[in-house]
Design a protein around this motif. Structure first.
Motif, PDB file in Angstrom:
ATOM      1  N   ILE A   1       0.846  -1.196   0.000  1.00  0.00           N
ATOM      2  CA  ILE A   1       0.000   0.000   0.000  1.00  0.00           C
ATOM      3  C   ILE A   1       0.882   1.246   0.000  1.00  0.00           C
ATOM      4  CG2 ILE A   1      -1.873   1.234   1.138  1.00  0.00           C
ATOM      5  CD1 ILE A   1      -2.490  -1.394   2.650  1.00  0.00           C
ATOM      6  N   THR A   2       0.699   2.067  -1.002  1.00  0.00           N
ATOM      7  CA  THR A   2       1.352   3.374  -1.041  1.00  0.00           C
ATOM      8  C   THR A   2       0.364   4.401  -0.516  1.00  0.00           C
ATOM      9  OG1 THR A   2       2.671   2.702  -2.950  1.00  0.00           O
ATOM     10  CG2 THR A   2       2.497   5.061  -2.529  1.00  0.00           C
ATOM     11  N   SER A   3       0.791   5.161   0.488  1.00  0.00           N
ATOM     12  CA  SER A   3      -0.167   5.974   1.245  1.00  0.00           C
ATOM     13  C   SER A   3       0.542   7.140   1.920  1.00  0.00           C
ATOM     14  CB  SER A   3      -0.820   5.060   2.304  1.00  0.00           C
ATOM     15  OG  SER A   3      -1.445   5.785   3.322  1.00  0.00           O
ATOM     16  N   ASP A   4      -0.232   8.187   2.223  1.00  0.00           N
ATOM     17  CA  ASP A   4       0.285   9.262   3.073  1.00  0.00           C
ATOM     18  C   ASP A   4      -0.566   9.320   4.340  1.00  0.00           C
ATOM     19  OD1 ASP A   4       1.845  11.313   4.005  1.00  0.00           O
ATOM     20  OD2 ASP A   4       1.332  12.745   2.429  1.00  0.00           O
TER      21      ASP A   4
ATOM     22  N   VAL B   1       0.565  -7.555   4.553  1.00  0.00           N
ATOM     23  CA  VAL B   1       0.341  -6.151   4.189  1.00  0.00           C
ATOM     24  C   VAL B   1       1.574  -5.329   4.544  1.00  0.00           C
ATOM     25  CG1 VAL B   1      -1.103  -4.114   4.548  1.00  0.00           C
ATOM     26  CG2 VAL B   1      -2.143  -6.398   4.562  1.00  0.00           C
ATOM     27  N   ARG B   2       2.052  -4.560   3.560  1.00  0.00           N
ATOM     28  CA  ARG B   2       3.186  -3.663   3.784  1.00  0.00           C
ATOM     29  C   ARG B   2       2.797  -2.246   3.375  1.00  0.00           C
ATOM     30  NH1 ARG B   2       6.335  -8.328   1.289  1.00  0.00           N
ATOM     31  NH2 ARG B   2       5.459  -7.495  -0.623  1.00  0.00           N
ATOM     32  N   TRP B   3       3.240  -1.274   4.169  1.00  0.00           N
ATOM     33  CA  TRP B   3       2.925   0.134   3.908  1.00  0.00           C
ATOM     34  C   TRP B   3       4.156   0.852   3.371  1.00  0.00           C
ATOM     35  CZ3 TRP B   3      -1.924   2.286   4.444  1.00  0.00           C
ATOM     36  CH2 TRP B   3      -2.887   1.453   5.040  1.00  0.00           C
ATOM     37  N   HIS B   4       3.929   1.672   2.342  1.00  0.00           N
ATOM     38  CA  HIS B   4       5.006   2.411   1.697  1.00  0.00           C
ATOM     39  C   HIS B   4       4.655   3.901   1.649  1.00  0.00           C
ATOM     40  CE1 HIS B   4       6.563  -1.504   0.533  1.00  0.00           C
ATOM     41  NE2 HIS B   4       5.368  -1.802   0.049  1.00  0.00           N
ATOM     42  N   PRO B   5       5.676   4.764   1.668  1.00  0.00           N
ATOM     43  CA  PRO B   5       5.429   6.207   1.797  1.00  0.00           C
ATOM     44  C   PRO B   5       5.002   6.889   0.503  1.00  0.00           C
ATOM     45  CG  PRO B   5       7.771   5.798   1.637  1.00  0.00           C
ATOM     46  CD  PRO B   5       7.118   4.446   1.695  1.00  0.00           C
ATOM     47  N   PHE B   6       4.236   7.942   0.694  1.00  0.00           N
ATOM     48  CA  PHE B   6       3.914   8.881  -0.372  1.00  0.00           C
ATOM     49  C   PHE B   6       3.816  10.245   0.286  1.00  0.00           C
ATOM     50  CE2 PHE B   6       1.362  11.198  -3.451  1.00  0.00           C
ATOM     51  CZ  PHE B   6       1.822  10.705  -4.669  1.00  0.00           C
ATOM     52  N   LEU B   7       4.406  11.260  -0.324  1.00  0.00           N
ATOM     53  CA  LEU B   7       4.396  12.607   0.255  1.00  0.00           C
ATOM     54  C   LEU B   7       3.501  13.500  -0.600  1.00  0.00           C
ATOM     55  CD1 LEU B   7       8.227  12.897   0.993  1.00  0.00           C
ATOM     56  CD2 LEU B   7       6.415  12.225   2.570  1.00  0.00           C
ATOM     57  N   LEU B   8       2.287  13.705  -0.112  1.00  0.00           N
ATOM     58  CA  LEU B   8       1.349  14.545  -0.853  1.00  0.00           C
ATOM     59  C   LEU B   8       1.842  15.979  -0.963  1.00  0.00           C
ATOM     60  CD1 LEU B   8      -2.040  13.220   0.580  1.00  0.00           C
ATOM     61  CD2 LEU B   8      -1.358  13.169  -1.829  1.00  0.00           C
ATOM     62  N   ASN B   9       2.524  16.430   0.072  1.00  0.00           N
ATOM     63  CA  ASN B   9       3.047  17.794   0.071  1.00  0.00           C
ATOM     64  C   ASN B   9       4.445  17.779   0.705  1.00  0.00           C
ATOM     65  OD1 ASN B   9       3.519  20.517   0.066  1.00  0.00           O
ATOM     66  ND2 ASN B   9       1.859  21.063   1.465  1.00  0.00           N
ATOM     67  N   PRO B  10       5.467  17.442  -0.082  1.00  0.00           N
ATOM     68  CA  PRO B  10       6.825  17.315   0.474  1.00  0.00           C
ATOM     69  C   PRO B  10       7.346  18.596   1.123  1.00  0.00           C
ATOM     70  CG  PRO B  10       6.709  16.405  -1.751  1.00  0.00           C
ATOM     71  CD  PRO B  10       5.420  17.131  -1.522  1.00  0.00           C
ATOM     72  N   SER B  11       6.838  19.732   0.679  1.00  0.00           N
ATOM     73  CA  SER B  11       7.318  21.014   1.223  1.00  0.00           C
ATOM     74  C   SER B  11       6.451  21.531   2.359  1.00  0.00           C
ATOM     75  CB  SER B  11       7.386  22.058   0.103  1.00  0.00           C
ATOM     76  OG  SER B  11       6.102  22.280  -0.462  1.00  0.00           O
ATOM     77  N   ALA B  12       5.546  20.727   2.864  1.00  0.00           N
ATOM     78  CA  ALA B  12       4.678  21.153   3.965  1.00  0.00           C
ATOM     79  C   ALA B  12       5.528  21.527   5.182  1.00  0.00           C
ATOM     80  CB  ALA B  12       3.704  20.044   4.332  1.00  0.00           C
ATOM     81  N   PRO B  13       5.119  22.550   5.926  1.00  0.00           N
ATOM     82  CA  PRO B  13       5.932  23.012   7.062  1.00  0.00           C
ATOM     83  C   PRO B  13       6.011  21.972   8.178  1.00  0.00           C
ATOM     84  CG  PRO B  13       3.778  24.072   7.070  1.00  0.00           C
ATOM     85  CD  PRO B  13       3.883  23.335   5.764  1.00  0.00           C
ATOM     86  N   LYS B  14       7.184  21.809   8.724  1.00  0.00           N
ATOM     87  CA  LYS B  14       7.393  20.845   9.801  1.00  0.00           C
ATOM     88  C   LYS B  14       6.660  21.268  11.071  1.00  0.00           C
ATOM     89  CE  LYS B  14      11.176  18.122  11.800  1.00  0.00           C
ATOM     90  NZ  LYS B  14      10.754  16.864  11.201  1.00  0.00           N
ATOM     91  N   GLU B  15       6.531  22.586  11.271  1.00  0.00           N
ATOM     92  CA  GLU B  15       5.868  23.074  12.488  1.00  0.00           C
ATOM     93  C   GLU B  15       4.354  22.965  12.413  1.00  0.00           C
ATOM     94  OE1 GLU B  15       6.535  26.626   9.778  1.00  0.00           O
ATOM     95  OE2 GLU B  15       7.634  24.831  10.399  1.00  0.00           O
TER      96      GLU B  15
END
Length: 231
Positions: free
Chosen positions: A26-29, A57-71
């Motif tokens: 599963i690719t997911s955010d 079942v294995r989970w894999h990353p997806f970054l919908l908004n890679p530049s989203a603020p960490k704070e």
């Protein structure tokens, strides 16, 4: 007499067909509501067919908004920036109804933001077992979508890790490089041609996009098991 009964039971069990293994990547955010909804549909399908198949079942990353603020940023502010003021209410209404249909008490308050650390933690959980990884994903979804917690918050991540029984989570997250290599490799392998999530890869070849209903998963399991048998 008792030994005879046990022998009969053993013979009966040995005559039953061996359950097929169904692998699901599963690719997911972690801030994607449709990923949570899709997970619930998948769980229902797996539960309904557990006598026929074993699941991995294995989970894999997806970054919908890679530049989203960490704070973090207020969800409503972010939604307005992304979708426009006039579209936020209809979108939230649609997501709320979809969540309710699978038993998720969706709440739209709190912060959203960068999800990299949550994926680093999910990667770490996978090293301690896929069941723990799955439990962690569920806990993070609950945190973000029903408890209005910000999963970019280190405290929230560590509490989730503790709840599902992960050990060494603090030390793992304290080093910002931990998990980056694995995440980049998985982004290349599983997310390179994925334009939206959730994305499901069944037995390494059958692809499903979006929060599919459980019936669709059941059909995919059947096709995958049948074709694997033929091969």
């Amino acid at each position: 007499m008792q030994n005879q009964k046990l022998n009969i039971m053993t013979q009966s069990l040995s005559m039953q067909p061996e359950k097929k293994l169904i692998t699901i990547d599963i690719t997911s955010d972690t801030v994607c509501p449709w990923c949570f909804i899709g997970k619930r549909h998948l769980n229902k399908a797996m539960d309904a067919s557990k006598d026929l198949y074993n699941f991995q079942v294995r989970w894999h990353p997806f970054l919908l908004n890679p530049s989203a603020p960490k704070e973090g940023i207020e969800k409503t502010v972010y939604f307005k920036q992304k979708f426009g003021d006039e579209n936020v209410e209809p979108i939230i209404s649609r997501v709320t109804k979809a969540c309710q249909s699978v038993g998720i008490d969706f709440k739209s308050g709190g912060l959203t933001g960068n999800t990299l650390d949550s994926h680093r933690l999910i990667t770490f959980a996978g090293q301690q077992g896929l069941e723990k990884q799955n439990d962690l994903v569920e806990e993070l979804f609950l945190n973000f979508f029903t408890q209005q917690k910000y999963i970019g918050d280190r405290k929230v991540l560590l509490e989730a890790a503790e709840k599902v029984g992960l050990t060494g989570a603090k030390e793992w997250l304290d080093d910002p490089n931990n998990g980056l290599k694995e995440i980049n490799e998985e982004l290349q392998k599983y997310a390179r041609n994925v334009t939206g999530v959730p994305h499901f890869l069944i037995n390494g070849q059958y692809k499903l996009h979006g929060a599919q209903p459980s019936e669709t998963f059941l059909k995919a399991f059947q096709v995958a098991a049948t074709n694997d048998k033929a091969n």
